[in-house]
Scaffold this active site. Structure first.
Site, PDB file in Angstrom:
ATOM      1  N   LYS C 116      72.792   6.387  -5.991  1.00  9.46           N
ATOM      2  CA  LYS C 116      73.869   7.155  -5.370  1.00  9.46           C
ATOM      3  C   LYS C 116      74.271   6.577  -4.029  1.00  9.46           C
ATOM      4  O   LYS C 116      75.445   6.621  -3.659  1.00  9.46           O
ATOM      5  CB  LYS C 116      73.440   8.611  -5.227  1.00  9.46           C
ATOM      6  CG  LYS C 116      73.302   9.308  -6.579  1.00  9.46           C
ATOM      7  CD  LYS C 116      73.163  10.816  -6.436  1.00  9.46           C
ATOM      8  CE  LYS C 116      73.013  11.445  -7.816  1.00  9.46           C
ATOM      9  NZ  LYS C 116      73.013  12.906  -7.761  1.00  9.46           N
ATOM     10  N   GLU C 200      74.338  14.707   3.077  1.00  9.82           N
ATOM     11  CA  GLU C 200      75.775  14.955   2.937  1.00  9.82           C
ATOM     12  C   GLU C 200      76.092  16.330   3.486  1.00  9.82           C
ATOM     13  O   GLU C 200      75.251  17.227   3.442  1.00  9.82           O
ATOM     14  CB  GLU C 200      76.165  14.982   1.450  1.00  9.82           C
ATOM     15  CG  GLU C 200      76.505  13.659   0.831  1.00  9.82           C
ATOM     16  CD  GLU C 200      76.937  13.824  -0.617  1.00  9.82           C
ATOM     17  OE1 GLU C 200      77.158  12.805  -1.254  1.00  9.82           O
ATOM     18  OE2 GLU C 200      77.031  14.987  -1.104  1.00  9.82           O
ATOM     19  N   HIS C 235      71.650  23.660 -11.771  1.00 15.12           N
ATOM     20  CA  HIS C 235      72.367  22.373 -11.732  1.00 15.12           C
ATOM     21  C   HIS C 235      72.634  21.794 -13.113  1.00 15.12           C
ATOM     22  O   HIS C 235      72.906  20.602 -13.254  1.00 15.12           O
ATOM     23  CB  HIS C 235      71.617  21.353 -10.866  1.00 15.12           C
ATOM     24  CG  HIS C 235      71.485  21.816  -9.442  1.00 15.12           C
ATOM     25  ND1 HIS C 235      72.489  21.706  -8.528  1.00 15.12           N
ATOM     26  CD2 HIS C 235      70.461  22.439  -8.806  1.00 15.12           C
ATOM     27  CE1 HIS C 235      72.105  22.217  -7.379  1.00 15.12           C
ATOM     28  NE2 HIS C 235      70.887  22.672  -7.514  1.00 15.12           N
ATOM     29  N   ARG C 292      78.297   6.958 -19.011  1.00 17.04           N
ATOM     30  CA  ARG C 292      78.016   7.225 -20.430  1.00 17.04           C
ATOM     31  C   ARG C 292      78.999   8.278 -20.942  1.00 17.04           C
ATOM     32  O   ARG C 292      79.788   8.815 -20.176  1.00 17.04           O
ATOM     33  CB  ARG C 292      76.602   7.781 -20.556  1.00 17.04           C
ATOM     34  CG  ARG C 292      76.447   9.013 -19.653  1.00 17.04           C
ATOM     35  CD  ARG C 292      75.257   9.852 -19.922  1.00 17.04           C
ATOM     36  NE  ARG C 292      74.898  10.663 -18.770  1.00 17.04           N
ATOM     37  CZ  ARG C 292      75.442  11.833 -18.454  1.00 17.04           C
ATOM     38  NH1 ARG C 292      76.403  12.341 -19.197  1.00 17.04           N
ATOM     39  NH2 ARG C 292      75.063  12.504 -17.390  1.00 17.04           N
TER      40      ARG C 292
END
Lengths: 509, 164, 509, 164
Positions: C116, C200, C235, C292
């Site tokens: 990431k 973040e 999540h 994907r």
């Protein structure tokens, strides 16, 4: 909106309409004859009323019984499906008299379209292209002879009140005209109680293409594109698709405009279909208007993204069409197979009986509208339509690919079905090239089924041999599932084995 | 277990046997590596080598149909140690039976007992699902017996009449 | 075109890919672990190879075993599905080395997106909007403290190698930062073998919206519109829809352009998804790229009319995209429900076991992608996703109506499923008004389930009582079907009665 | 046939009887007009008056769940003439069982035999489908017995430990 809708039908279309009701939050009332108590539409409805014996005249065609149920259940509308009372103007009138909304056109519009000769007359006035011929019943043999000579042979004799190929005769030459006229008249009399017969030029190898219409009760009429219905057997449609491979946007617009004129000339409301014959030069001629939902409506739904039954209900509820002609956008390609309880090895004769095993296709691009379930006994009293399998694809090839795949997944055990016929059609090179007309299927069926000549390969036969033995060893009551029944020498031992049971039974002999 | 299995006019000898929870299978004496799981009643997931097959079994009346994928095989399974499944003797001479091709109702009887009949001539009409099916004489002869009356409900395979 | 494709996966996605292969005339090779021998993908494949015990490291994640099967079977391509090896660059490389085509992006593109932080760095260079924060792993607590102070609390700590919520911590104030950082690092180390964590700004009540991409190997990249995936629990996505109710054509174009930039910056090919967080002012920020096919790809297929798996295969085969960006047209609305084997009464914990009864929905607008069948035992070893039920409609309301109807038809007996959760979601007023964000589902689940408080009405309870008695009398082996078991006093006698059997058993007591 | 059926904490007396192939049904003595067809095993199409219901039956372990449409009822069916289905005595005192909430594998045992435990504290961890589920003590007490070991496969409802 309506609170409760009575569905005056059975089979897959009753289930289809019940689903639409539930999707719109409307209660669904089923009716059923004695042999239909176990039918799927009764299971899925909110209320269900018996309406008498199997004979349709005493149940599904009995107007008084249906209206009695409407009253008892408090239904505020009736959806007739297709067939049965769906094109019966008397029924539409009786509904109006009883204060229950008939979901379909007015009785007057049905009357205008119900007689083929009267429809021809009014279409002639509206400037709609017609196959050359008479718009009135034939008075005498001499008149028939004159008209046939004028329009040229071959000609087609048709019953004014007709449908489904009854009272129709193709005449190749004047010598055959007299006997054909007599036969058509007596068949029309027998079938419809009306011997009126008219004459039309016979179009050689035509396509049968129809245009789906919707009209609200506020004067808005739109067309939703065409369906290609040329694949017919005994004048019954077998495979339908949308769009037609030969119709381009300009031809679609022209046919659509004519269809709108037809509907408007009849003061038509709700969903309806204008049928055309199309000759090899792509000239199209008005054939008739079907004043109801068609069996093959799903292909139009898939390429337009609309739900015709929802729209029928909204129109009957007095709502305006929620879109304009310009907003109707066709996308992709859809093909429908009508799965019938028929025996392909016995000239496609009906094959009712108990469904002992049912494996269902699903997945991308596959829609299944069905009235059957595993364990259900298909009654011998009605039309043998079991289900409709519809494939959608980005293009025609993909729709064919998906449909072929789904047909291979579909298994109906215990009764015979025409599933193998669709495999044959979908793999036919002419079908794949879209070279089809109304004679296609008869020609195909006259050919030898190539697939039957192909000797099964050795390994497949060996699989059948081994499986036959295994099923015999397991016995008819083999109820276990998901367990290993046998293992070859290479793999590890199986934890559980159904074969044990078989072995035990064996030991007991 | 040993079976004789007739498919497509050919008869195979099938041995299925068990050892240590492992099963082995011989077709006409030749060992075949096979791995089978009963997915549902009448549905086998079968591996022959590494080829995978979905096999369905349909029992209609006395017939066993085995479907390998979409291919149908009519199978006759005989257990040599039992008399249960012996083939019925095929008799091409003498009286012939006319059987109902489908379940339905006898709507018309076209010829009466004792009548002369040509091969292929209609003898009775059976109706189901709005379709009428003429049951035809399998050979030239005399109607020896009509076994049903008009209006009778019949099942597929029921004997309707005998021609001799 | 490929002759044979190996599917390195199981469950519904393996079945989905097998179907695509068959639709395209390509043979499909399945692999399965010991507990998956009876799984649907083995039944539907043309070849099937055992690859070892249940543990994924010894079967579905074992690169060498998969490549061995590819070689033995002669497969010329491998489709990885989602999960398992689908985003494993090492696998993609090993396929290339073995000369078998990996159906997905190149290993290099996966590497670029796999971390990431590295993805953030390259996106920063490409001018892609990012949530304020660091694009590198945090060096020290002090650095974390400084960055958090600069971007403002609340902040989110995230594992660089992360996914599925692992190694993520929401921090509301500086006092909690130290312990959260330690916890995130150790969880990241445990879960991914990599303790790198970055920071973040936390977006309050964001929406999770993602853009579907396709890129061929000739430099053509298109976007196929967005999916709204805000309905998540732990999540994990639960309900997805297309299009997003808050995205208008202009916003779609902007997000699409950014997504194309993301894909091009990574040298991306084949199907991929760019995920965005969207704040309440509709600002969108790049989150990550999934290299994907997504679980939720069917909603995009329904609104675009395209088949993403067909297109993946064609792209891998070196073909050009058969359409341009302008030709991609969205129509209608689609919603997907992920049907899990979970117990709603036990905090949605997994509920494997044997499926004793399965009633399947179908009909208009319903697509069912499933890996289960009646009689199958859901193994306890894998993800509990059983099937996906996808509803399409002309608009969002119709999609919800159809999906609700289909959920009411769906019955999975023997194990627990989350079907009732979807009924609750689809009937929720905020969901119907499209007022959703990533916290919606957690809030809903904290509320009391209103439907449980509603006392069943007297008649429904009476039906349950009577049916309980009838089932008890019929016994567990009640095998008869379609036969009348009981008749009230009003109707005619029933011809056959299963109750007879019951009565006989009764008499024997 | 007479049954006592407990649903939602209330017990109903159900009489089902046959006369001339017709069945009648009484709930707590009141006659109810009912018409039922077994569509498939475990699926009834039931009419009560003219209302139509699709009713499904699920037997999981010893429990019977009746689904009327999408509504689930846990039913306990007792046949007064048999002892088979008598309710198990409900015992709110004494030892309490910890049962597996789902089929799975015992991955950790958090407390050992004889340990003191608070109500709600985790005793074991069962894992299935990548999810771990802590099985908690239903009351404060002592772990009387641990019945499984780490790594054991368990079925839903299996007794794992006893707290007293």
């Amino acid at each position: 909106m309506f609170k409760k809708i009575l569905i005056a039908n059975r089979g897959e279309i009753a289930v289809r309409v019940i689903r639409a009701c539930h999707e719109m939050g409307i209660a669904a009332v089923a009716v059923y004859s004695d042999v239909d108590r176990a039918s799927l539409h009764v299971r899925k409805a909110d209320e269900a009323y018996p309406i008498g014996p199997a004979a349709t005249s005493e149940s599904y065609l009995n107007i008084q019984k249906i209206l009695d149920v409407a009253e008892r259940s408090g239904a505020d509308a009736i959806h007739p499906g297709y067939g049965f009372l769906s094109e019966n103007a008397k029924f539409a009138r009786a509904c109006a008299d009883a204060g229950v909304k008939f979901i379909g056109p007015t009785a007057a519009a049905m009357d205008a379209m119900g007689s083929k000769t009267r429809a021809r007359q009014s279409m002639e006035r509206a400037g709609v292209p017609l196959v050359p011929g008479t718009s009135r019943g034939l008075g005498s043999f001499e008149q028939a002879e004159q008209v046939a000579a004028r329009i040229g042979y071959p000609v087609m004799l048709k019953a004014a009140a007709g449908g489904g190929g009854k009272g129709m005769r193709l005449v190749q030459a004047v010598a055959d005209l007299k006997s054909a006229l007599d036969a058509a008249r007596s068949e029309a009399e027998r079938s419809f109680g009306d011997s009126e017969v008219y004459i039309e030029k016979a179009i050689v190898n035509p396509r049968h293409i129809e245009m789906q219409m919707l009209a609200d009760e506020h004067g808005n009429t739109v067309y939703l594109g065409e369906r290609e219905c040329s694949l017919q057997r005994r004048h019954q449609k077998v495979v339908e698709e949308a769009p037609s491979p030969i119709v381009d946007p300009e031809m679609r617009r022209q046919m659509g405009d004519v269809a709108v004129r037809v509907a408007q000339a009849a003061g038509y409301t709700n969903a309806g279909t204008v049928e055309f014959l199309v000759d090899q030069q792509k000239n199209f001629y008005f054939l008739e208007m079907n004043t109801r939902l068609q069996v093959e409506h799903p292909v139009t739904e898939l390429v337009t993204g609309l739900d015709l039954v929802h729209l029928q209900i909204r129109i009957a509820n007095g709502e305006r069409l929620p879109f304009s002609q310009e907003e109707v956008k066709l996308r992709g390609h859809a093909i429908e197979c009508r799965i019938y309880a028929e025996d392909p090895d016995n000239n496609y004769f009906p094959s009712p009986g108990k469904i002992t095993l049912l494996l269902l296709p699903s997945g991308p691009g596959i829609r299944r509208d069905s009235g059957m379930y595993e364990g259900w006994t298909v009654p011998m009293d009605y039309d043998p339509l079991l289900a409709k399998l519809i494939g959608y694809g980005t293009d025609r090839d993909q729709a064919i690919g998906r449909l072929t795949r789904a047909l291979n997944e579909y298994f109906v055990g215990g009764i015979k079905t025409n599933i193998s016929l669709f495999r044959r059609i979908l793999s036919n090179p002419d079908f794949r090239a879209a070279k089809i007309d109304t004679g296609f299927l008869d020609r195909l069926l006259k050919e030898k089924d190539q697939s039957k000549d192909v000797q099964a390969d050795t390994q497949t036969t060996e699989v059948a041999v081994i499986a036959a033995g295994m099923f015999a060893a397991l016995g008819p009551s083999a109820a276990g599932a998901g367990e290993r029944v046998s293992i070859g020498s290479a793999d590890k031992p199986a934890p559980v084995s159904n074969w044990k049971t078989a072995a035990q039974r064996e030991a007991l002999r | 277990m040993t079976y004789e299995i007739a498919i497509d006019g050919k008869t195979y000898r099938l041995d299925l046997s068990q050892a240590n929870d492992c099963w082995s299978c011989r077709v006409d004496g030749r060992e075949v590596e096979v791995d089978a799981v009963l997915a549902r009643p009448n549905v086998l997931s079968l591996r022959l080598g590494n080829k995978a097959y979905e096999v369905k079994c349909e029992r209609v009346g006395g017939d066993v149909h085995i479907w390998v994928g979409s291919q149908r095989f009519a199978a006759e399974v005989r257990d040599p140690r039992s008399f249960r499944s012996r083939t019925r003797a095929v008799d091409d001479h003498g009286p012939k039976k006319l059987t109902a091709p489908m379940p339905g109702k006898v709507v018309r009887i076209l010829l009466s007992q004792g009548a002369e009949v040509e091969a292929g001539a209609g003898v009775l009409v059976v109706e189901a699902m709005k379709m009428q099916n003429e049951v035809k004489a399998p050979k030239k002869g005399t109607i020896q017996k009509i076994l049903v009356s008009e209006g009778a409900a019949v099942n597929a395979g029921d004997v309707l009449a005998i021609v001799e």
